[in-house]
Design an enzyme around this catalytic site. Structure first.
Site, short mmCIF file in Angstrom:
data_model
loop_
_atom_site.label_atom_id
_atom_site.label_comp_id
_atom_site.label_asym_id
_atom_site.label_seq_id
_atom_site.Cartn_x
_atom_site.Cartn_y
_atom_site.Cartn_z
N GLU A 121 24.56 31.49 64.35
CA GLU A 121 25.03 31.39 63.13
C GLU A 121 26.09 32.49 62.65
O GLU A 121 26.83 32.29 61.73
CB GLU A 121 23.68 31.59 62.36
CG GLU A 121 23.85 31.45 60.73
CD GLU A 121 24.48 32.42 59.71
OE1 GLU A 121 24.98 32.24 58.68
OE2 GLU A 121 24.51 33.60 60.43
N ASP B 158 20.50 35.27 66.34
CA ASP B 158 21.63 36.04 66.97
C ASP B 158 22.06 37.09 65.72
O ASP B 158 21.55 36.84 64.38
CB ASP B 158 22.49 35.10 66.91
CG ASP B 158 23.25 34.35 65.85
OD1 ASP B 158 22.46 33.78 65.21
OD2 ASP B 158 24.58 34.15 65.65
ZN LIG Z 1 22.10 35.85 58.45
#
Ligand SMILES: [Zn+2]
Length: 385
Positions: free
Chosen positions: A141, A74
């Site tokens: 994340e 992501d």
């Molecule tokens: Zn990163």
């Protein structure tokens, strides 16, 4: 023939994987890894109030030791796309530079590790020289990080997967490839200080008890240094981020005042010992005059350090052999998924140079992709030699 990290980076950058969207990124990786003989598993995690997130686990080999690579596909949003000189999800290569959101944080890092793993397999008849290679890749994340690595590790553990060492491919380098390995991170703890008083009219302060006075006293007391730093860390630091009374009325003494703060702490503290220390300092400053309390929201960002030893030595030697640089072992910066991985195996962070991460025109020199692939290849060779 060696695998091409530039092509894999471009393939990943072209997936519009702004958290929580996957944009096809994990499917792309799955195809590449399955094609090289990895067993690939996809699993979606969800919990109330958060978007469900796709995750990927891949492994080749069934023996110990199991060397894992962790990362996230992501990316943060591109902001104003018109401000980019190359579209953020095109994967353009101009001159000797690859442009795109995630080029350094951290699709480029994933691509280099995948290319290095593929090269290692090619050189060893389609298998790791010994042991196993694994990849733990999440799509969660950059945002709240609750349906990503933390759950993927738990999932893998329940399946009986064990990891001996892990490399997290975050952009760890500061100026130039090979300058920094992250071997630990500070902890992060948020708190709110609440001072109680008695509401009243400003013209009659003797009939009220203004909590702002007490708040100011306690804020001053809590800014004393927490420590002088430790062998592996800079000094811990408490920073106030907000002071709130929420009082719109000009002639009213408020009944309560609050201040929020964040502590970035080193390995001289735990969350429990910090709460105790802060509470003790507040009590000493408050005497019998100030009524106060603390609110501590839960934090999953504990301090950790991967102490220098065979694993950090191996990585540093590989980096030095390829780049001629001896990397600094650093514990600076914010938190990362390494805070979760450290509960399963020793983890260090090494990836690209972080200078353009999260910026407009995020980009990576093609030469860095080639060099990082060579470093990862060397790490894998040494690990299995
Ligand atoms: Zn990163």
């Amino acid at each position: 023939m060696t695998a091409d990290p530039v092509a894999i980076t471009r393939g990943l950058v072209r997936c519009r994987s702004i958290t929580p969207e996957d944009g096809g990124a994990l499917g792309y990786l799955q195809d590449v890894l399955a094609g090289a003989g990895f067993s690939v598993y996809r699993t979606t995690f969800a919990e109330p109030g958060t978007a469900p997130i796709d995750n990927l686990y891949a492994r080749i080999g069934s023996e110990k030791p199991n060397l894992a690579f962790a990362g996230h596909t992501d990316v943060v949003p591109p902001g104003d796309e018109a401000a980019w000189h190359h579209p953020p999800f095109a994967g353009d290569v101009a001159g000797q530079t690859l442009y795109g959101r995630g080029a350094v944080d951290m699709k480029g890092g994933i691509a280099c590790f995948v290319a290095a793993a593929l090269d290692h397999l090619t050189e060893n008849g389609g298998k790791p020289k010994r042991g196993s290679l694994s990849l733990l890749i999440t799509g969660d994340e950059e945002s709240v990080a609750v349906n990503g690595t933390v759950k993927l590790l738990q999932w893998a553990k329940e399946r009986g997967e064990r990891f001996d060492h892990c490399i997290l491919g975050e952009p760890s380098n500061v100026e130039v490839l090979g300058d920094t390995v992250k071997a630990g991170r500070r902890g992060s703890l948020n708190g709110t200080l609440i001072v109680s008083g008695r509401q009243g009219h400003v013209a009659y302060p003797d009939r009220a008890d203004n909590p702002i006075r007490g708040l100011v006293t306690l804020i001053a007391a809590l800014q004393a240094p927490l420590d002088d730093g430790s062998a592996h860390f800079d000094p811990s630091h408490l920073e106030f981020t907000s002071v709130d009374v929420g009082n719109p009325t000009v002639n009213l003494i408020p009944g309560e005042a609050r201040a929020r703060f964040n502590i970035r702490y080193n390995d001289l503290h735990s969350q429990a010992s910090l709460k105790e220390l802060i509470g003790r300092r507040a009590h000493a400053a408050a005497g019998n005059n100030i009524r106060f309390a603390f609110d501590w929201p839960p934090s999953n960002a504990d301090v950790f350090v991967t102490k220098p030893g065979p694993f950090t030595d191996l990585a540093a030697a590989a980096i030095a052999e390829v780049t001629g640089r001896t990397p600094k072992l650093s514990t600076s910066g914010g938190t990362s998924d390494a805070r979760f991985i450290k509960d399963y195996c020793p983890v260090l962070e090494f990836g690209l140079v972080g200078q353009t991460m999260h910026q407009v025109d995020e980009r990576v020199p093609v030469a860095d992709l080639i060099t990082l692939t060579a470093i990862y290849r060397r790490i894998i060779e040494k690990y299995f030699s």
